[in-house]
Scaffold this motif. Structure first.
Motif, short mmCIF file in Angstrom:
data_model
loop_
_atom_site.label_atom_id
_atom_site.label_comp_id
_atom_site.label_asym_id
_atom_site.label_seq_id
_atom_site.Cartn_x
_atom_site.Cartn_y
_atom_site.Cartn_z
N LEU A 15 29.15 65.47 51.76
CA LEU A 15 28.55 64.28 52.09
C LEU A 15 27.39 64.45 52.60
CD1 LEU A 15 31.73 63.13 54.33
CD2 LEU A 15 31.02 61.96 52.24
N TYR A 16 26.61 63.45 52.24
CA TYR A 16 25.26 63.32 52.74
C TYR A 16 24.66 61.81 52.88
CZ TYR A 16 23.99 62.15 47.73
OH TYR A 16 24.20 61.57 46.56
N GLU A 17 23.50 61.75 53.57
CA GLU A 17 23.01 60.50 53.70
C GLU A 17 21.81 59.92 52.66
OE1 GLU A 17 19.72 58.33 56.22
OE2 GLU A 17 21.48 58.82 57.61
N GLY A 18 22.24 59.14 51.71
CA GLY A 18 21.33 58.67 50.54
C GLY A 18 20.96 57.27 50.68
N THR A 19 20.69 56.98 49.29
CA THR A 19 19.97 55.57 49.44
C THR A 19 20.73 54.82 48.41
OG1 THR A 19 18.08 56.15 48.10
CG2 THR A 19 18.06 55.90 50.44
N LEU A 20 20.83 53.75 48.23
CA LEU A 20 21.38 52.77 47.10
C LEU A 20 20.73 51.40 47.15
CD1 LEU A 20 25.50 53.21 47.49
CD2 LEU A 20 23.93 54.15 45.94
N PRO A 21 20.65 50.60 46.24
CA PRO A 21 20.24 49.28 46.24
C PRO A 21 20.81 48.28 47.29
CG PRO A 21 20.55 49.85 43.69
CD PRO A 21 21.22 50.90 44.84
N LYS A 22 20.12 47.66 48.03
CA LYS A 22 20.78 46.52 48.73
C LYS A 22 21.58 45.61 48.20
CE LYS A 22 19.69 43.14 52.43
NZ LYS A 22 18.58 42.43 53.17
N PRO A 23 22.75 45.43 48.54
CA PRO A 23 23.60 44.31 47.69
C PRO A 23 23.02 42.83 48.10
CG PRO A 23 24.79 45.08 49.46
CD PRO A 23 23.58 46.05 49.38
N VAL A 24 23.81 41.94 47.39
CA VAL A 24 23.32 40.59 47.55
C VAL A 24 24.51 39.53 47.55
CG1 VAL A 24 22.00 38.52 46.43
CG2 VAL A 24 20.97 40.67 46.16
N ALA A 25 24.77 38.73 48.49
CA ALA A 25 26.24 37.83 48.37
C ALA A 25 25.84 36.96 47.47
CB ALA A 25 25.92 37.30 49.95
N GLY A 26 26.80 36.98 46.48
CA GLY A 26 27.12 35.76 45.73
C GLY A 26 27.67 34.71 46.06
N PRO A 27 27.97 33.64 45.42
CA PRO A 27 28.81 32.50 45.82
C PRO A 27 29.86 32.88 46.37
CG PRO A 27 27.54 31.98 43.79
CD PRO A 27 27.50 33.47 43.98
N GLY A 28 30.35 32.36 47.44
CA GLY A 28 31.67 32.71 48.14
C GLY A 28 31.81 34.15 48.73
N GLU A 29 30.83 34.68 48.93
CA GLU A 29 30.58 36.11 49.68
C GLU A 29 29.78 36.08 50.81
OE1 GLU A 29 30.96 39.04 45.75
OE2 GLU A 29 29.06 38.40 46.18
N VAL A 30 30.08 37.14 51.77
CA VAL A 30 29.12 37.29 52.85
C VAL A 30 28.63 38.53 52.87
CG1 VAL A 30 29.33 37.26 55.33
CG2 VAL A 30 31.07 36.06 54.01
N LEU A 31 27.41 38.77 52.91
CA LEU A 31 26.37 39.93 53.21
C LEU A 31 26.51 40.26 54.68
CD1 LEU A 31 24.51 42.01 52.15
CD2 LEU A 31 22.75 40.69 52.73
N VAL A 32 27.02 41.61 55.06
CA VAL A 32 27.16 41.88 56.49
C VAL A 32 26.11 43.04 56.85
CG1 VAL A 32 28.57 42.95 58.15
CG2 VAL A 32 29.65 41.22 56.79
N ARG A 33 25.52 43.05 57.90
CA ARG A 33 24.59 44.05 58.21
C ARG A 33 25.51 45.00 59.06
NH1 ARG A 33 21.13 41.52 60.46
NH2 ARG A 33 19.41 41.47 58.82
N VAL A 34 26.03 46.19 58.69
CA VAL A 34 26.72 46.89 59.29
C VAL A 34 26.19 47.72 60.50
CG1 VAL A 34 28.40 49.08 58.91
CG2 VAL A 34 28.04 47.47 57.23
#
Length: 328
Positions: A15-34
């Motif tokens: 396991l390691y801390e890496g980076t990924l593209p930030k997701p985007v909320a589509g219709p009917g979805e919720v983007l949560v800042r964890v």
């Protein structure tokens, strides 16, 4: 965005801390800042490659992700959601079909996969409850139908599931007997257990009968099933991953005992369960039990600690950590 990742199956060190593209909320979805996520047994099996059928079907190749439940704030709405607005404090879990991935700065979920978090509860501590809390509500309320005055046995009473089961059993009015390690007996009594016994010196032959047995260990299922009263019910929330075939065979074979069979279920909680968990927490019936908080950068340490055993409550990963403190 930052996220916990691994490029191959193996020990916690993958396991390691890496980076990924930030997701985007589509219709009917919720983007949560964890804000935070907890570490669960299923993630350990996934990372170790013991449930490759599940982890393969759940998504992608490598790098793979970890984390199921989460707490945080609504960062964006893909479309209006009644009763939900940007900035709301929420908790929830990823849908089973999406696999793992909540140990990251952002997640996208459907509104049915979360609820408003309890008012005034620190979101890092709160992360100890969404996954195990909804599991225990399902196990005791829905599967076992635990009633006031009944006798409940909780195996693994000091762990994540067990520490909630002791509290909830007490809230439901049951007489709670807890099995835990010798060093944790006072701890589980403080959570609400009427009786507490050292599992190393107290076996099935020394116990019973019980109306309900909640098993969070996964071994010796047959021996503990035999402790059930004539109308007793047993629910197991795990199985012995090192003897998976034998464990599952015991569960399936117990069906011949009808109501006294061993019930096993795979949780996929929705909004009503998270909302009920919020209600129970705000009422004081449940409180989060956090053993240790780890930064995202030490996700391997959190997995290593859970594998070592002896946990009191949950290990929590603070995803935002110093960044949240710096931003106020």
């Amino acid at each position: 965005m930052r996220a916990a990742l691994y490029d191959s199956y193996g020990s916690p060190e993958v396991l390691y801390e890496g980076t990924l593209p930030k997701p985007v909320a589509g219709p009917g979805e919720v983007l949560v800042r964890v804000q935070a996520a907890s570490v669960n047994g299923g993630e350990l099996m996934g990372r170790a490659g013991r449930i490759r059928l599940v982890t393969g079907l759940a998504g992608r190749g490598f790098p793979k992700r970890t984390g199921i439940d989460f707490t945080g704030e609504v960062a964006a709405l893909g479309s209006p959601v009644p009763g939900l607005a940007e900035g709301d404090r929420v908790w929830g879990a990823l849908a089973r079909s999406r696999g793992f991935g909540s140990a990251a700065e952002f997640v996208v979920v459907r509104p049915r996969q979360l609820a408003l978090a309890p008012a005034g509860l620190d979101l890092v501590r709160a992360a100890a409850l969404p996954g195990v809390g909804t599991t225990v509500i399902t196990a005791l309320r829905d599967k076992a139908r635990l009633a006031a005055g009944e006798r409940l046995l909780v195996r693994g009473a000091s762990g994540g599931v067990g520490s909630v089961a002791v509290q909830l059993g007490r809230a439901y009015g049951a007489h709670v007997t807890a099995l835990a390690g010798a060093n944790n007996l006072d701890f589980v009594r403080d959570l609400g257990a009427d009786e507490a016994f050292d599992y190393a010196t107290t076996g099935p032959a020394d116990l019973g009968p019980f109306d309900v047995v909640l098993d969070a260990v996964g071994t010796e299922l047959g021996a503990y099933r035999r402790l059930l009263a004539p109308k007793g019910r047993m629910v197991s929330v795990t199985f012995d991953s090192r003897r998976m075939a034998a464990s599952l065979a015991c569960i399936l074979g117990s069906a011949v005992f009808g109501p006294r069979r061993v019930r096993l279920f795979s949780g996929n909680p929705g909004h009503p369960l998270f909302a009920e968990l919020t209600r129970l927490t705000e009422s004081g019936a449940l409180r989060p039990v956090v053993d240790t908080v780890y930064p995202l950068a030490d996700i391997a340490g959190a997995h290593r600690a859970l594998e070592a055993g002896g946990v009191r409550g949950k290990f929590v990963v603070d995803v935002r950590g110093a960044q949240a403190a710096a931003s106020g």
